[in-house]
Scaffold this motif. Structure first.
Motif, PDB file in Angstrom:
ATOM      1  N   SER A  73       0.813  -1.219   0.000  1.00 48.38           N
ATOM      2  CA  SER A  73       0.000   0.000   0.000  1.00 48.38           C
ATOM      3  C   SER A  73       0.847   1.271   0.000  1.00 48.38           C
ATOM      4  N   TYR A  75       3.093   2.778  -2.008  1.00 45.58           N
ATOM      5  CA  TYR A  75       3.207   3.670  -3.165  1.00 45.58           C
ATOM      6  C   TYR A  75       1.981   4.570  -3.300  1.00 45.58           C
ATOM      7  N   GLU A  76       0.820   3.969  -3.257  1.00 48.99           N
ATOM      8  CA  GLU A  76      -0.416   4.748  -3.438  1.00 48.99           C
ATOM      9  C   GLU A  76      -0.579   5.793  -2.334  1.00 48.99           C
ATOM     10  N   LEU A  79       2.164   8.611  -2.681  1.00 50.07           N
ATOM     11  CA  LEU A  79       1.925   9.504  -3.817  1.00 50.07           C
ATOM     12  C   LEU A  79       0.712  10.392  -3.563  1.00 50.07           C
ATOM     13  N   ASN A  80      -0.374   9.819  -3.078  1.00 50.67           N
ATOM     14  CA  ASN A  80      -1.569  10.621  -2.807  1.00 50.67           C
ATOM     15  C   ASN A  80      -1.315  11.666  -1.730  1.00 50.67           C
ATOM     16  N   GLU A 100       8.665   2.236  -8.794  1.00 52.68           N
ATOM     17  CA  GLU A 100       7.863   3.002  -7.845  1.00 52.68           C
ATOM     18  C   GLU A 100       8.750   3.901  -6.986  1.00 52.68           C
TER      19      GLU A 100
END
Length: 302
Positions: A73, A75-76, A79-80, A100
């Protein structure tokens, strides 16, 4: 002080508290997890709780997030968070592949944000004490052994530990971060990679890796099969063996025993990390090299 929120309230998060309270630049203001009934919640009763990290970022005006969720989880979430102008401190491993990692580093650089990986082993009391007394240039061999109790039957990885992605990804990165305190990782060769895989997941439940890093023989052995928790290393230093007992927070050099323990081991790691954290002091090159070696080893057993 900069406002910080924790994302992911699993086993490790409880160790953050003392360090964050002692930090000179980070102040914990909120916490987040998809599970509202996490075990350490009583310790965090004074902090607003969110199930949605984006809502936490928006409502609390965060400067930083500390990401302590399963690696898949990372990376998401990272980035967010950065897309909302928030700096990121993330548990190791940062992500599960170098693309990533490159993407997150580039986004952080392009938007003047901090993207930092916390390597908690580097902050062990025994590691800090070793580095005070010994000259890393005199180390000619490094050997690291890790036991974690992550299998009940000695064959399969326990269901709740599958999210850690196997023995080497979870613990190999710790070992590499320790070696990187002593060696710059300028020249690396991987001589041997042996694994025993969990039949259920095909992830390594055991890994042995032999490397030569900057001319220094270095081995890493991680074993999840034996139901014990023990971390120890030894180095050959000026021709003699020096043992570093990480679990005991102790150094043994011949007849000399240096006992470094002042608090529980993981509490020590995160206390030292957050207490000494200074905004902007990021070791980008070292972290990049650690992950590069990590994923090169992983590519050998996939």
């Amino acid at each position: 002080m900069l406002n910080a929120g924790i994302i992911g309230m699993g086993t490790i998060s409880k160790y953050y508290l003392k360090g964050l309270k002692a930090s000179n630049c980070l102040e914990l203001v909120a916490i987040c997890d998809t599970n509202s009934d996490f075990a350490s919640r009583p310790l965090f009763k004074d902090y607003p709780f969110y199930e949605d990290y984006l809502e936490m970022i928006e409502k609390e005006g965060l400067d930083y997030v500390i990401i302590s969720t399963p690696p898949k989880s990372h990376y998401e979430i990272a980035l967010n968070s950065m897309k909302r102008g928030v700096n990121v401190i993330i548990e190791k491993p940062a992500v599960l592949n170098m693309k990533e990692y490159d993407d997150l580093l580039k986004y952080a650089a392009d938007h003047n944000l901090i993207f930092e990986v916390s390597y908690h082993w580097q902050n062990g009391a025994e590691v800090i004490e070793f580095n005070k007394h010994y000259d890393a240039r005199k180390i000619t061999e490094i050997h690291i052994h890790v036991d974690d109790p992550y299998s009940d039957d000695g064959i399969n990885i326990n269901d709740d530990k599958i999210k850690l992605e196997g023995a080497f990804i979870d613990s190999g990165v710790n070992a590499l971060s320790l070696i990187n305190l002593w060696l710059p990782f300028e020249q690396i060769s991987i001589n041997r990679v042996d694994t025993i895989k969990c039949p259920k997941t095909n992830l390594p439940i055991y890994a042995f890796v032999e490397l030569v890093i900057d001319g220094v023989l270095s081995t890493i052995e991680v074993d999840w099969r034996n139901g014990i928790n023990n971390k120890e290393s030894y180095v050959i230093y000026e021709g003699r063996r020096i043992d570093i007992k990480h679990s005991l927070q102790m150094i043994i050099d011949g007849d000399e025993i240096i006992d470094c323990k002042k608090m529980e081991r993981l509490e020590t790691h995160y206390y030292n990390y957050f207490k000494n954290y200074q905004e902007g002091e990021i070791k980008k090159q070292q972290s990049y090299r650690i992950h590069s070696v990590l994923f090169e080893v992983v590519s050998r057993y996939l």
